[in-house]
Design a protein around this motif. Sequence first.
Motif, PDB file in Angstrom:
ATOM      1  N   UNK A 229       0.714  -1.273   0.043  1.00 51.97           N
ATOM      2  CA  UNK A 229       0.085  -0.071   0.026  1.00 51.97           C
ATOM      3  C   UNK A 229       0.715   1.194  -0.190  1.00 51.97           C
ATOM      4  N   UNK A 230       0.488   1.970  -0.934  1.00 53.97           N
ATOM      5  CA  UNK A 230       1.074   3.397  -1.000  1.00 53.97           C
ATOM      6  C   UNK A 230       2.542   3.546  -0.967  1.00 53.97           C
ATOM      7  N   UNK A 231       3.445   2.267  -1.479  1.00 54.13           N
ATOM      8  CA  UNK A 231       4.787   2.277  -1.658  1.00 54.13           C
ATOM      9  C   UNK A 231       5.260   3.511  -2.315  1.00 54.13           C
ATOM     10  N   UNK A 232       4.854   4.275  -3.226  1.00 54.08           N
ATOM     11  CA  UNK A 232       5.421   5.311  -3.738  1.00 54.08           C
ATOM     12  C   UNK A 232       5.721   6.457  -2.835  1.00 54.08           C
ATOM     13  N   UNK A 233       4.959   6.264  -1.673  1.00 54.64           N
ATOM     14  CA  UNK A 233       5.154   7.438  -0.767  1.00 54.64           C
ATOM     15  C   UNK A 233       6.679   7.480   0.105  1.00 54.64           C
ATOM     16  N   UNK A 234       7.331   6.520   0.057  1.00 53.73           N
ATOM     17  CA  UNK A 234       8.728   6.220   0.583  1.00 53.73           C
ATOM     18  C   UNK A 234       9.529   7.014  -0.395  1.00 53.73           C
ATOM     19  N   UNK A 235       9.308   7.068  -1.908  1.00 53.50           N
ATOM     20  CA  UNK A 235      10.103   7.579  -2.844  1.00 53.50           C
ATOM     21  C   UNK A 235       9.786   9.199  -2.892  1.00 53.50           C
ATOM     22  N   UNK A 236       8.543   9.363  -2.596  1.00 52.45           N
ATOM     23  CA  UNK A 236       8.271  10.714  -2.532  1.00 52.45           C
ATOM     24  C   UNK A 236       8.716  11.664  -1.414  1.00 52.45           C
ATOM     25  N   UNK A 237       8.733  10.900  -0.215  1.00 52.89           N
ATOM     26  CA  UNK A 237       9.321  11.480   0.904  1.00 52.89           C
ATOM     27  C   UNK A 237      10.734  11.199   1.277  1.00 52.89           C
ATOM     28  N   UNK A 238      11.342  10.684   0.377  1.00 52.03           N
ATOM     29  CA  UNK A 238      12.853  10.483   0.463  1.00 52.03           C
ATOM     30  C   UNK A 238      13.296   9.623   1.311  1.00 52.03           C
ATOM     31  N   UNK A 239      12.440   8.710   1.782  1.00 50.75           N
ATOM     32  CA  UNK A 239      12.742   7.488   2.613  1.00 50.75           C
ATOM     33  C   UNK A 239      13.586   6.542   1.704  1.00 50.75           C
ATOM     34  N   UNK A 240      13.177   6.352   0.352  1.00 51.06           N
ATOM     35  CA  UNK A 240      13.898   5.508  -0.548  1.00 51.06           C
ATOM     36  C   UNK A 240      14.229   6.269  -1.934  1.00 51.06           C
ATOM     37  N   UNK A 241      15.121   5.946  -2.480  1.00 53.90           N
ATOM     38  CA  UNK A 241      15.625   6.748  -3.807  1.00 53.90           C
ATOM     39  C   UNK A 241      14.951   5.914  -4.943  1.00 53.90           C
ATOM     40  N   UNK A 242      14.721   4.653  -4.825  1.00 52.32           N
ATOM     41  CA  UNK A 242      14.378   3.852  -5.855  1.00 52.32           C
ATOM     42  C   UNK A 242      13.107   2.922  -5.356  1.00 52.32           C
ATOM     43  N   UNK A 243      12.183   2.827  -6.263  1.00 53.43           N
ATOM     44  CA  UNK A 243      11.022   1.993  -6.224  1.00 53.43           C
ATOM     45  C   UNK A 243      10.528   1.112  -7.281  1.00 53.43           C
ATOM     46  N   UNK A 244       9.773   0.084  -6.832  1.00 55.39           N
ATOM     47  CA  UNK A 244       9.197  -0.806  -7.742  1.00 55.39           C
ATOM     48  C   UNK A 244       7.945  -0.892  -7.323  1.00 55.39           C
ATOM     49  N   UNK A 245       7.266  -0.282  -8.379  1.00 53.05           N
ATOM     50  CA  UNK A 245       5.747   0.056  -8.134  1.00 53.05           C
ATOM     51  C   UNK A 245       4.677  -0.444  -8.961  1.00 53.05           C
ATOM     52  N   UNK A 246       3.531  -0.653  -8.522  1.00 50.14           N
ATOM     53  CA  UNK A 246       2.358  -1.004  -9.630  1.00 50.14           C
ATOM     54  C   UNK A 246       2.021   0.335 -10.188  1.00 50.14           C
ATOM     55  N   UNK A 247       1.138  -0.153 -11.265  1.00 47.30           N
ATOM     56  CA  UNK A 247       0.994   1.053 -12.345  1.00 47.30           C
ATOM     57  C   UNK A 247       0.342   2.223 -11.626  1.00 47.30           C
ATOM     58  N   UNK A 248      -0.779   2.038 -10.817  1.00 49.74           N
ATOM     59  CA  UNK A 248      -1.403   3.280 -10.109  1.00 49.74           C
ATOM     60  C   UNK A 248      -0.487   3.969  -9.212  1.00 49.74           C
ATOM     61  N   UNK A 249       0.400   3.405  -8.652  1.00 52.24           N
ATOM     62  CA  UNK A 249       1.419   3.827  -7.726  1.00 52.24           C
ATOM     63  C   UNK A 249       2.492   4.749  -8.416  1.00 52.24           C
ATOM     64  N   UNK A 250       2.798   4.258  -9.848  1.00 48.74           N
ATOM     65  CA  UNK A 250       3.708   5.166 -10.758  1.00 48.74           C
ATOM     66  C   UNK A 250       3.115   6.115 -11.096  1.00 48.74           C
ATOM     67  N   UNK A 251       1.945   6.182 -11.414  1.00 51.90           N
ATOM     68  CA  UNK A 251       1.186   7.361 -12.061  1.00 51.90           C
ATOM     69  C   UNK A 251       1.013   8.500 -10.579  1.00 51.90           C
ATOM     70  N   UNK A 252       0.775   8.003  -9.639  1.00 50.45           N
ATOM     71  CA  UNK A 252       0.853   8.746  -8.279  1.00 50.45           C
ATOM     72  C   UNK A 252       1.984   9.401  -8.137  1.00 50.45           C
ATOM     73  N   UNK A 253       2.868   8.685  -8.173  1.00 45.87           N
ATOM     74  CA  UNK A 253       4.505   9.524  -7.735  1.00 45.87           C
ATOM     75  C   UNK A 253       4.710  10.329  -8.972  1.00 45.87           C
ATOM     76  N   UNK A 254       4.397  10.185 -10.233  1.00 46.93           N
ATOM     77  CA  UNK A 254       4.814  11.132 -11.221  1.00 46.93           C
ATOM     78  C   UNK A 254       3.889  12.226 -11.143  1.00 46.93           C
ATOM     79  N   UNK A 255       2.781  12.251 -10.612  1.00 45.28           N
ATOM     80  CA  UNK A 255       1.650  13.268 -10.600  1.00 45.28           C
ATOM     81  C   UNK A 255       2.268  14.181  -9.546  1.00 45.28           C
ATOM     82  N   UNK A 256       3.060  13.686  -8.283  1.00 44.62           N
ATOM     83  CA  UNK A 256       3.283  14.659  -7.395  1.00 44.62           C
ATOM     84  C   UNK A 256       5.076  15.218  -7.805  1.00 44.62           C
ATOM     85  N   UNK A 257       5.684  14.448  -8.276  1.00 46.84           N
ATOM     86  CA  UNK A 257       7.126  14.685  -8.618  1.00 46.84           C
ATOM     87  C   UNK A 257       7.485  14.171 -10.184  1.00 46.84           C
TER      88      UNK A 257
END
Length: 361
Positions: A229-257
């Motif tokens: 759940x919400x794996x993209x948040x780790x990438x967006x908040x800087x906790x992780x620099x790389x993520x392997x994400x589902x399609x919806x999470x990829x879209x959410x991450x790109x929308x914010x950054x």
Amino acid sequence: MMKLKMKKGLSVTLAAALISVFCLTGCGGNKDAGSSDAGESGGAKEMVLFTWEGMFPQEVLDSFEEETGIELVYSNFDTDETMLEKLAQAKGGDYDLVIADDYIIESAVGEGLAQKLDQSKIENFKNINPLYQGQFYDENDEYTVPYGAGIPLIVYDPEAVDFEIKGYEDLWNEALKDSIALTANYRVINGITLLSMGKSMNEEDVSVIEEAGEKLKALAPNVRMIQDDNTQNALLNGEASVAFLYTSQVNTALAENPDLKVVYPEEGLGFGIMAGFIPSKAPNSEAAHQFLDYILQPEVGAKCFDFMGYYSTNKEADALLENQDLAVPDSVTEGEIVQNVSEEANAAYNKNWTEFKAACD
């Protein structure tokens, strides 16, 4: 040609991860799947569409009705298994068109619940991207029309990673220690490890799976977290620099950054496909053919993919997408869908996953 993978509700739990996570809500005019009158009339002016809630923008449904004079009855189910059960109870009748996931379509075809398409009635069949054809559930493209794909991808922050990530193998780079966020699907993570070895995501040879397990454990030092759940948040908040994400999470991450970089791994993709098929005793198969041809129009397809957030399976619609990230680059020609495997192989995959998670703790 790409061989796909992953799907919702697979008996080995695969499916749920990739495609079900992308299902959206909000499609108006829906009718409860349990309605007793679903498909009862089935006259020339009615077509019963059986799929999940929220699969089409309302304007697409309204335009079809206006153009053809055919009334759409939107009947929805919650899971692929529910769909198959209801279709079996109806002996392939009641419903005119079903849109479901790849693995369950294989079952429907195998049980004689789907009819072969008359492609002469689907002029726009040529618009389907070959990448999504010839798959395990319909190897000769006789029964189905693809309607969107879910594709998990590597996403990373180029400001925090000092080398270019090109594929799965790069995830093992020591420079990524304690920096990767992974989704939690055991077959998918086993699968991308196998792809990094030049093997199939659906490998059946237990010795090869065990070899992949050893390699997977070697990834543990680089893993910051494993969660669905919400794996993209780790990438967006800087906790992780790389993520392997589902399609919806990829879209959410790109929308914010939008500066994040998306990687279509050079070893090939793993993904799942939704597709439409006509039940064997559909009351109005003529209307179903018309609807399939309609949604294969580039302009209509683009509206659907932008609405759903799935990857486009219509090559002619790609240039019309508002969200261009929903089109796979032409350079990507390899991929695989996760399929059911033998009990012995599945046990080996589970063992790999258990040991990998323990190594990450």
